[in-house]
Write an enzyme that holds these catalytic residues in place. Structure first.
Site, short mmCIF file in Angstrom:
data_model
loop_
_atom_site.label_atom_id
_atom_site.label_comp_id
_atom_site.label_asym_id
_atom_site.label_seq_id
_atom_site.Cartn_x
_atom_site.Cartn_y
_atom_site.Cartn_z
N ASP A 1 36.86 65.42 58.46
CA ASP A 1 37.96 65.83 57.57
C ASP A 1 38.53 64.66 56.76
O ASP A 1 39.52 64.81 56.06
CB ASP A 1 39.08 66.49 58.39
CG ASP A 1 39.68 65.54 59.42
OD1 ASP A 1 39.25 64.37 59.49
OD2 ASP A 1 40.61 65.96 60.14
N THR B 1 39.63 48.93 35.18
CA THR B 1 38.81 49.78 34.32
C THR B 1 37.97 48.93 33.37
O THR B 1 36.99 49.40 32.79
CB THR B 1 39.69 50.70 33.44
OG1 THR B 1 40.50 49.87 32.58
CG2 THR B 1 40.58 51.58 34.28
N GLY B 2 38.38 47.70 33.16
CA GLY B 2 37.68 46.80 32.23
C GLY B 2 38.18 46.92 30.79
O GLY B 2 37.73 46.18 29.92
N THR C 1 41.01 46.09 29.43
CA THR C 1 41.71 44.90 28.94
C THR C 1 40.69 43.86 28.47
O THR C 1 40.82 43.28 27.39
CB THR C 1 42.58 44.31 30.09
OG1 THR C 1 43.45 45.33 30.55
CG2 THR C 1 43.37 43.11 29.64
N HIS D 1 49.29 40.26 41.42
CA HIS D 1 49.53 40.71 40.05
C HIS D 1 50.86 40.16 39.52
O HIS D 1 50.97 39.79 38.35
CB HIS D 1 49.53 42.23 40.01
CG HIS D 1 49.85 42.76 38.67
ND1 HIS D 1 49.01 42.59 37.61
CD2 HIS D 1 50.94 43.41 38.21
CE1 HIS D 1 49.56 43.14 36.55
NE2 HIS D 1 50.73 43.63 36.88
N LYS E 1 49.29 42.25 25.32
CA LYS E 1 48.77 43.55 25.74
C LYS E 1 49.90 44.54 25.98
O LYS E 1 50.96 44.16 26.46
CB LYS E 1 47.99 43.36 27.04
CG LYS E 1 47.29 44.59 27.51
CD LYS E 1 46.47 44.30 28.72
CE LYS E 1 47.26 44.56 29.98
NZ LYS E 1 46.44 44.48 31.18
N ASP F 1 46.16 38.68 28.57
CA ASP F 1 47.46 39.16 28.96
C ASP F 1 48.38 37.93 29.04
O ASP F 1 48.11 37.01 29.81
CB ASP F 1 47.28 39.81 30.34
CG ASP F 1 48.54 40.45 30.84
OD1 ASP F 1 49.61 40.12 30.35
OD2 ASP F 1 48.41 41.30 31.75
N ARG G 1 50.34 46.60 40.96
CA ARG G 1 50.77 46.84 39.58
C ARG G 1 52.07 47.63 39.50
O ARG G 1 52.75 47.62 38.50
CB ARG G 1 49.65 47.50 38.77
CG ARG G 1 48.75 46.43 38.17
CD ARG G 1 47.55 47.01 37.52
NE ARG G 1 46.66 47.53 38.53
CZ ARG G 1 45.44 47.96 38.27
NH1 ARG G 1 44.99 47.95 37.05
NH2 ARG G 1 44.66 48.41 39.22
N GLU H 1 39.70 61.72 57.99
CA GLU H 1 40.58 60.80 58.72
C GLU H 1 39.78 59.60 59.24
O GLU H 1 38.59 59.71 59.50
CB GLU H 1 41.25 61.53 59.89
CG GLU H 1 42.26 62.55 59.41
CD GLU H 1 42.99 63.23 60.55
OE1 GLU H 1 42.68 62.98 61.73
OE2 GLU H 1 43.88 64.05 60.25
C1 R5P Z 1 47.45 43.62 33.97
O1 R5P Z 1 48.55 43.31 33.69
C2 R5P Z 1 46.43 42.76 34.65
O2 R5P Z 1 46.68 41.41 34.47
C3 R5P Z 1 45.04 43.11 34.16
O3 R5P Z 1 44.92 42.71 32.82
C4 R5P Z 1 44.78 44.57 34.25
O4 R5P Z 1 45.23 45.10 35.44
C5 R5P Z 1 43.31 44.90 34.06
O5 R5P Z 1 43.14 46.29 34.13
P1 R5P Z 1 42.00 47.03 33.39
O6 R5P Z 1 40.72 46.37 33.77
O7 R5P Z 1 42.10 48.44 33.86
O8 R5P Z 1 42.26 46.93 31.92
#
Ligand code: R5P
Length: 302
Positions: free
Chosen positions: A39, A228-229, A231, A132, A195, A172, A97, A41
């Site tokens: 399930d 997610t990449g 940025t 972060h 950003k 950033d 975050r 867990e």
């Molecule tokens: C955000 O403030 C962090 O420093 C990174 O730039 C961010 O978390 C990267 O996230 P993602 O790859 O989703 O853009």
């Protein structure tokens, strides 16, 4: 009873790293077994009872929820086994975050996590890596926190490459210290982008803060985390337009996904990260960094 030498307990999310640190510190290792019930867990068992009253627990918080549950179970077991002092090493601290309230009635999840950890009274010190946001340290009210950085590892990695004309860019504005330390090691210039992430849609927009020249240069785009990449992708587009000759993307933490392939397709020559979360791009081993920090703290005990 004598407290004895601290033993290393390796949570399943960073077992290899924990083993390497245990070897470097010449400490006994306690393996953790985790499985999933049908399930969903988690079931957690230590493969032996620690023989010392002190433990150094490693657990990286990815996958976020399962690893947090596993950590809770490990800490609870150690309390039951009368382990009196726990030092907790968290290479990747999840939920970071959400370190403040952006919208009314939101949960500040980084604070909730810190409170969960501190609810185990034997946890004395917490070792964290490239959080972060440093303000997260303030959520720990009782435990001593040791905040480490992989900046030196990143700087050394790129310095070994002997790049001809490097340039450091941070996507950033909040990561200035990272840019300063890597660019000064490489003896090059740096700049940063501005950003904006929509709190509602999550969409990221990036703009240049001040003009910079990357024409013909080897550009290192550095960040704390690649998730997610998006940025990094925005930054790649900007430096490609600026005529960058080669593009390298590097971060302390990489959330395993297709982001790596996406960034390579977009023009990155290499995408690397530490093994804070083990993945195919974990090129920088954190074992020496954690072993050094732990042995520094251990020597204070004598
Ligand atoms: C955000 O403030 C962090 O420093 C990174 O730039 C961010 O978390 C990267 O996230 P993602 O790859 O989703 O853009």
């Amino acid at each position: 009873m004598k407290a004895g030498n601290a033993e290393v307990v390796g949570g399943t999310t960073c077992e290899e790293l924990a083993r390497r640190v245990a070897r470097r510190l010449n400490r006994k290792f306690v393996k953790v077994h985790r499985k999933k019930f049908p399930d969903g867990e988690s079931y957690v068992r230590l493969l032996r009872k620690p023989s010392s009253k002190r433990a150094i627990v490693f657990q990286t918080l990815y996958p976020q929820n399962d690893s947090t549950v596993e950590l809770t179970f490990i800490l609870d077991l150690l309390e039951e086994f009368d382990v009196e002092q726990v030092w907790l090493v968290i290479p990747y601290f999840a939920y970071a975050r959400q370190h403040k309230r952006y919208r009314k009635w939101e949960c500040v999840s980084a604070k909730s996590l810190a409170r969960l950890i501190e609810s185990f009274e034997n946890v004395e010190k917490v070792f964290l890596l490239d959080l972060h946001d440093e303000s997260i340290l303030n959520f720990f009210r009782r435990c001593k926190t040791i905040h480490l950085s992989a900046r030196r590892l990143l700087a050394e990695y790129f310095s070994r490459k002997k790049l001809n004309d490097p340039f450091v860019l941070i996507p950033d504005q909040e990561r200035k210290e990272l840019a300063i330390s890597v660019s000064s090691e490489l003896g090059c210039d740096y700049s940063f982008l501005v950003k904006y992430r929509s709190r509602v849609t999550g969409e990221i927009t990036t703009r240049v803060w001040k003009d910079f020249d990357v024409n013909g240069k080897e550009v290192l785009i550095l960040d704390d985390v690649i998730s997610t990449g998006k940025t990094m992708l925005n930054a790649i587009k900007i430096v490609k337009e600026g005529g960058a000759r080669e593009i390298y993307c590097a971060a302390t933490h990489y959330i395993p996904s297709k982001a790596h392939e996406m960034l390579m397709k977009a023009g990155a020559k290499e995408v690397i990260a530490t093994n804070s979360i083990p993945s195919e791009i974990s090129k920088l081993d954190l074992a020496p960094l954690f072993a050094e920090a732990l042995s520094g703290e251990l020597s204070k005990r004598r």
